[in-house]
Design a protein around this motif. Structure first.
Motif, PDB file in Angstrom:
ATOM      1  N   UNK A 272      -9.010  80.787 120.344  1.00  0.00           N
ATOM      2  CA  UNK A 272      -9.030  80.052 119.071  1.00  0.00           C
ATOM      3  C   UNK A 272     -10.433  80.015 118.466  1.00  0.00           C
ATOM      4  N   UNK A 273     -11.462  79.903 119.282  1.00  0.00           N
ATOM      5  CA  UNK A 273     -12.821  79.903 118.735  1.00  0.00           C
ATOM      6  C   UNK A 273     -13.100  81.222 118.006  1.00  0.00           C
ATOM      7  N   UNK A 274     -12.649  82.327 118.620  1.00  0.00           N
ATOM      8  CA  UNK A 274     -12.849  83.639 117.998  1.00  0.00           C
ATOM      9  C   UNK A 274     -12.088  83.698 116.672  1.00  0.00           C
ATOM     10  N   UNK A 275     -10.898  83.131 116.676  1.00  0.00           N
ATOM     11  CA  UNK A 275     -10.031  83.121 115.492  1.00  0.00           C
ATOM     12  C   UNK A 275     -10.680  82.309 114.362  1.00  0.00           C
ATOM     13  N   UNK A 276     -11.077  81.060 114.692  1.00  0.00           N
ATOM     14  CA  UNK A 276     -11.674  80.193 113.675  1.00  0.00           C
ATOM     15  C   UNK A 276     -12.952  80.818 113.109  1.00  0.00           C
ATOM     16  N   UNK A 277     -13.754  81.374 114.017  1.00  0.00           N
ATOM     17  CA  UNK A 277     -15.021  81.968 113.558  1.00  0.00           C
ATOM     18  C   UNK A 277     -14.766  83.082 112.558  1.00  0.00           C
ATOM     19  N   UNK A 278     -13.799  83.912 112.870  1.00  0.00           N
ATOM     20  CA  UNK A 278     -13.551  85.107 112.060  1.00  0.00           C
ATOM     21  C   UNK A 278     -12.897  84.780 110.719  1.00  0.00           C
ATOM     22  N   UNK A 279     -12.028  83.776 110.718  1.00  0.00           N
ATOM     23  CA  UNK A 279     -11.245  83.556 109.493  1.00  0.00           C
ATOM     24  C   UNK A 279     -11.658  82.361 108.663  1.00  0.00           C
ATOM     25  N   UNK A 280     -12.304  81.394 109.271  1.00  0.00           N
ATOM     26  CA  UNK A 280     -12.461  80.139 108.538  1.00  0.00           C
ATOM     27  C   UNK A 280     -13.886  79.773 108.185  1.00  0.00           C
ATOM     28  N   UNK A 281     -14.838  80.615 108.572  1.00  0.00           N
ATOM     29  CA  UNK A 281     -16.209  80.158 108.345  1.00  0.00           C
ATOM     30  C   UNK A 281     -16.919  80.924 107.226  1.00  0.00           C
ATOM     31  N   UNK A 282     -16.349  81.999 106.771  1.00  0.00           N
ATOM     32  CA  UNK A 282     -16.809  82.713 105.575  1.00  0.00           C
ATOM     33  C   UNK A 282     -18.257  83.219 105.653  1.00  0.00           C
ATOM     34  N   UNK A 283     -18.635  83.915 104.572  1.00  0.00           N
ATOM     35  CA  UNK A 283     -19.988  84.462 104.502  1.00  0.00           C
ATOM     36  C   UNK A 283     -20.161  85.700 105.363  1.00  0.00           C
ATOM     37  N   UNK A 284     -19.041  86.359 105.732  1.00  0.00           N
ATOM     38  CA  UNK A 284     -19.100  87.542 106.598  1.00  0.00           C
ATOM     39  C   UNK A 284     -19.182  88.810 105.739  1.00  0.00           C
ATOM     40  N   UNK A 285     -19.461  89.960 106.352  1.00  0.00           N
ATOM     41  CA  UNK A 285     -19.500  91.193 105.562  1.00  0.00           C
ATOM     42  C   UNK A 285     -18.201  91.423 104.786  1.00  0.00           C
TER      43      UNK A 285
ATOM     44  N   UNK B  27     -13.655  90.295 118.363  1.00  0.00           N
ATOM     45  CA  UNK B  27     -14.151  88.988 118.804  1.00  0.00           C
ATOM     46  C   UNK B  27     -15.540  88.758 118.199  1.00  0.00           C
ATOM     47  N   UNK B  28     -15.555  88.468 116.912  1.00  0.00           N
ATOM     48  CA  UNK B  28     -16.809  88.213 116.181  1.00  0.00           C
ATOM     49  C   UNK B  28     -17.643  87.140 116.880  1.00  0.00           C
ATOM     50  N   UNK B  29     -16.946  86.061 117.285  1.00  0.00           N
ATOM     51  CA  UNK B  29     -17.630  84.981 117.993  1.00  0.00           C
ATOM     52  C   UNK B  29     -17.208  85.036 119.455  1.00  0.00           C
ATOM     53  N   UNK B  30     -18.182  85.030 120.357  1.00  0.00           N
ATOM     54  CA  UNK B  30     -17.846  84.926 121.786  1.00  0.00           C
ATOM     55  C   UNK B  30     -18.790  83.940 122.460  1.00  0.00           C
TER      56      UNK B  30
ATOM     57  N   UNK C  83     -17.472  92.750 116.986  1.00  0.00           N
ATOM     58  CA  UNK C  83     -17.310  91.859 118.137  1.00  0.00           C
ATOM     59  C   UNK C  83     -18.681  91.496 118.705  1.00  0.00           C
ATOM     60  N   UNK C  84     -18.739  90.328 119.345  1.00  0.00           N
ATOM     61  CA  UNK C  84     -19.955  89.922 120.049  1.00  0.00           C
ATOM     62  C   UNK C  84     -21.100  89.526 119.133  1.00  0.00           C
ATOM     63  N   UNK C  85     -20.793  89.243 117.866  1.00  0.00           N
ATOM     64  CA  UNK C  85     -21.849  89.107 116.851  1.00  0.00           C
ATOM     65  C   UNK C  85     -22.548  87.748 116.873  1.00  0.00           C
ATOM     66  N   UNK C  86     -21.747  86.666 116.962  1.00  0.00           N
ATOM     67  CA  UNK C  86     -22.377  85.333 116.884  1.00  0.00           C
ATOM     68  C   UNK C  86     -22.084  84.504 118.134  1.00  0.00           C
ATOM     69  N   UNK C  87     -22.865  83.435 118.278  1.00  0.00           N
ATOM     70  CA  UNK C  87     -22.672  82.510 119.398  1.00  0.00           C
ATOM     71  C   UNK C  87     -21.707  81.396 118.956  1.00  0.00           C
ATOM     72  N   UNK C  88     -21.364  80.475 119.863  1.00  0.00           N
ATOM     73  CA  UNK C  88     -20.388  79.445 119.490  1.00  0.00           C
ATOM     74  C   UNK C  88     -20.850  78.519 118.366  1.00  0.00           C
ATOM     75  N   UNK C  89     -22.147  78.559 118.010  1.00  0.00           N
ATOM     76  CA  UNK C  89     -22.603  77.777 116.861  1.00  0.00           C
ATOM     77  C   UNK C  89     -22.580  78.630 115.588  1.00  0.00           C
ATOM     78  N   UNK C  90     -22.000  79.803 115.691  1.00  0.00           N
ATOM     79  CA  UNK C  90     -21.857  80.679 114.528  1.00  0.00           C
ATOM     80  C   UNK C  90     -23.199  81.251 114.063  1.00  0.00           C
ATOM     81  N   UNK C  91     -24.152  81.357 114.970  1.00  0.00           N
ATOM     82  CA  UNK C  91     -25.450  81.949 114.633  1.00  0.00           C
ATOM     83  C   UNK C  91     -25.503  83.371 115.181  1.00  0.00           C
ATOM     84  N   UNK C  92     -26.073  84.249 114.378  1.00  0.00           N
ATOM     85  CA  UNK C  92     -26.149  85.663 114.753  1.00  0.00           C
ATOM     86  C   UNK C  92     -27.004  85.800 116.011  1.00  0.00           C
ATOM     87  N   UNK C  93     -26.418  86.389 117.027  1.00  0.00           N
ATOM     88  CA  UNK C  93     -27.147  86.557 118.283  1.00  0.00           C
ATOM     89  C   UNK C  93     -28.274  87.552 118.081  1.00  0.00           C
ATOM     90  N   UNK C  94     -29.423  87.219 118.632  1.00  0.00           N
ATOM     91  CA  UNK C  94     -30.612  88.056 118.486  1.00  0.00           C
ATOM     92  C   UNK C  94     -30.917  88.714 119.831  1.00  0.00           C
TER      93      UNK C  94
END
Ligand code: GAL
Length: 667
Positions: free
Chosen positions: A404-417, A461-464, A488-499
């Protein structure tokens, strides 16, 4: 299966068959016909009282249990067990009007008023107080009634509220999650657009229905709502358990339901139960249905309950097609094949009035002189033949990540490519080739153990979580095969781009970095060529991939990224990762995915069956389902007995269109 469920199963002695029963809608004299026909159809379980709060407590604190006493007694006298519902999904008018603060306010500021159902704010103390009272009164009266076999808490939990009390509860939830405000400010990256909070009271639910708000705040609000709803379930669960602790307590989940994290919910229940209404007008609906069934089995890793389905048409869509002859039976066995221990319907007798007056029922308006009734009666009398298969489950060597976290991140938080990702459609796209090639599949979450699997498929899995990224790395290093698709693997659970990006969490895993995501323009398609010369097409998405330790499995042969990698193959430790950097057309996705599965040495449930045949194993029982209504199929099967016909089979079995065979293997 826990002890409560084991006792429930022993009581029913096989599969449960029945549905929602709403005697409060009918004169008492109809009830006798109901139970007589229930017996004729082999009904052994009904769900009683789901929306009956107004009939049970017409005024605050005045209970009218007499009709329910009579219904419970009548059912018991006829050998029918009861899944007794708490009626808290439909608060009575005295509660909505007397205490308007129990009503939810929607994201657009509109109050969701009385006259529907689910008109409650899940965090409202007043709602919870009255829900607890009716639950306690029911538990006190019926906990030891001999008909009681299960508790059904509420119905399809779902409301989200943007009320002042919801804001207070959200802040409390955030305090528990972050401890102090600076941790929240960091997690939410409030330095962007100057959103820094200096007091908890400044934080509100993200009600404004615009997509340009803080993505971590939106994500946390989803998590909070799922938890707030779960608290309502737990409140009532604990009340009924305080009266008697050996009765299983469940609620009904929905198909691909976004507002509740069912991995978390499943742990709070005694069994998983699902309501599902695949569209009879969609010939493909059985694919997503199978995925939902596998998800339900995987949530607790055991058999589950099909709590509601339609005997034929529903009434909530624009056009409500009927289930053609044989489809209801096939769909019921499909659920059973994937682990259901029950076939239950909404509802027993069609309602004369109300919104669902044209919704099909086990007993339609035309009574027993109807096709639906005949099919229901036949199924109810056939199910006991399979009794031995109830409670069993199969094993899968392929797992598909669904979180569900992956789902919410991908569909509900916007501002994605691109902001039109459809997580369940993408998961279904990845699942389809496996189902149609007769592979057994489990679903896994970020927190699941991967030890039992040979192949793990990760759709978008944009968010993992860190834990998931680490588990996948270990899985591959230890010899597993991972098939992972784009973004996949792009952001952390706080929706920040992993560096360093991209794909932060998976960079080592895929053996490459990506410097740009390239969503397709409109209907643009891309040609690519595999190392063996096979040409394929893709669309929707591309990535500018720079292999580091991976090799290239396919390259683009046209467009701006011509010559650049589209699909990677990466050996890591003792395992392998296949990375899909684009949305492959169905055939190429199928061939790539199944190629990886075969290379990993995983065998399908049966060999060489056509795509319209589903083959699923539960213990010693092999279920074969033919989803085509025109084509027969021949399937190679082990020696055994077909439980539905008593026929001995072996070598091959023929499946007529829409046929079901359940073969008990003789070893
Ligand atoms: C379910 C619900 C039932 C009935 C059914 C109609 O979502 O639990 O009460 O409304 O849908 O298909």
């Amino acid at each position: 299966m826990n002890e409560r469920m084991a006792a429930f199963r022993a009581r029913l002695g096989g599969f449960a068959f029945g549905g929602d029963y709403n005697p409060e809608q009918w004169d008492r004299r109809v009830w006798d016909e109901d139970v007589a026909l229930m017996r004729r159809a082999g009904v052994n379980l009904v769900t009683l009282g789901v929306f009956a709060w107004a009939s049970l407590e017409p005024e605050p604190g005045r209970f009218t249990f007499e009709w329910l006493d009579e219904a419970m007694d009548l059912l018991h006298a006829n050998g029918i067990s009861v899944d007794l519902a708490t009626p808290t999904a439909a608060p009575p008018v005295w509660l909505s009007h007397g205490h308007p603060e129990v009503l939810p306010v929607m994201a657009d500021g509109e109050t969701f008023g009385f006259g529907n159902r689910l008109h409650f704010d899940p965090v409202s103390p007043r709602y919870r107080h009255h829900a607890a009272q009716i639950t306690g009164a029911l538990a006190q009266r019926y906990s030891h009634h001999p008909a009681l076999a299960m508790w059904h808490i509420g119905n399809e939990y779902g409301p989200t509220a943007y009320t002042p009390q919801s804001a207070v509860a959200f802040r409390d939830w955030l305090r528990r999650r972050y401890g102090d405000l600076s941790a929240l400010n960091d997690a939410w990256y409030t330095r962007f657009w100057g959103q820094r909070y200096t007091a908890w009271e400044q934080i509100d639910p993200p009600a404004v229905p615009r997509t340009w708000s803080n993505p971590a705040r939106r994500l946390d609000f989803k998590r909070f709502v799922s938890d707030a709803l779960l608290e309502c379930f737990v409140l009532e669960r604990d009340i009924v358990r305080s009266y008697r602790d050996d009765i299983p307590v469940v609620t009904n989940f929905m198909r691909f339901y976004q507002h509740a994290d069912y991995w978390k919910w499943a742990r709070a229940e005694d069994a998983v139960a699902l309501d599902i209404y695949p569209d009879p007008g969609d010939d493909d609906a059985h694919v997503a249905a199978a995925l939902n069934f596998d998800l339900m089995r995987s949530l607790r890793g055991e058999s589950w309950l099909l709590m509601e389905q339609a005997a034929s048409a529903v009434s909530q869509w624009r056009v409500n097609n009927v289930k053609r002859p044989g489809r209801m039976r096939l769909g019921s066995y499909q659920a059973i094949a994937h682990g259901a221990d029950s076939v239950l319907f909404f509802q027993w007798r069609a309602s004369r009035g109300g919104h669902e007056r044209f919704h099909s029922a086990m007993l339609p308006h035309s009574g027993t002189a109807s096709r639906t009734w005949s099919e229901v009666e036949a199924l109810g009398n056939e199910l006991p033949l399979l009794g031995a298969a109830a409670g069993t489950s199969g094993t899968a060597h392929v797992a598909l990540l669904f979180d569900w976290d992956a789902w919410w991140g991908l569909e509900l938080t916007y501002g994605l490519p691109r902001n039109d990702f459809d997580y369940t459609r993408l998961a279904t796209e990845h699942y389809r080739p496996l189902l149609q090639a007769q592979y057994a599949v489990d679903l896994v979450s970020f927190d699941s153990s991967l030890a039992a699997y040979t192949v793990v498929v990760v759709p978008n899995a944009y968010l993992v979580s860190d834990r998931c990224a680490e588990a996948l790395a270990r899985f591959v290093e230890d010899g597993g095969t991972l098939v992972c698709s784009y973004f996949s693997g792009v952001v952390d659970p706080a929706n920040q781009v992993r560096q360093p990006a991209y794909p932060g969490a998976f960079r080592r895993l895929i053996g490459a970095y990506i410097d740009e995501y390239w969503p397709a323009r409109g209907d643009e398609t891309f040609e690519l060529t595999f190392a063996d010369g096979t040409v394929a097409a893709s669309d929707w998405w591309q990535e500018s991939i720079h292999p580091e330790t991976a090799t290239v499995l396919a390259r683009y042969t046209g467009g701006f990224l011509a010559g650049r990698p589209a699909i990677l193959d990466h050996r890591l430790g003792a395992g392998r990762v296949v990375y899909l950097g684009t949305r492959l057309e169905q055939t190429a996705l199928r061939d790539t995915l199944l190629g990886a599965v075969r290379d990993a040495g995983v065998a399908p449930v049966v060999d060489g069956a056509p795509a319209h045949v589903e083959a699923v194993r539960r213990g010693e029982f092999l279920f074969l389902l033919n989803h085509s209504d025109s084509d027969a199929a021949e399937v190679r099967v082990p020696a055994g007995v077909d439980l539905l016909t008593g026929e001995r089979v072996g070598g091959s079995a023929v499946l007529a269109p829409l046929a079901v065979r359940v073969i008990e293997e003789i070893r």
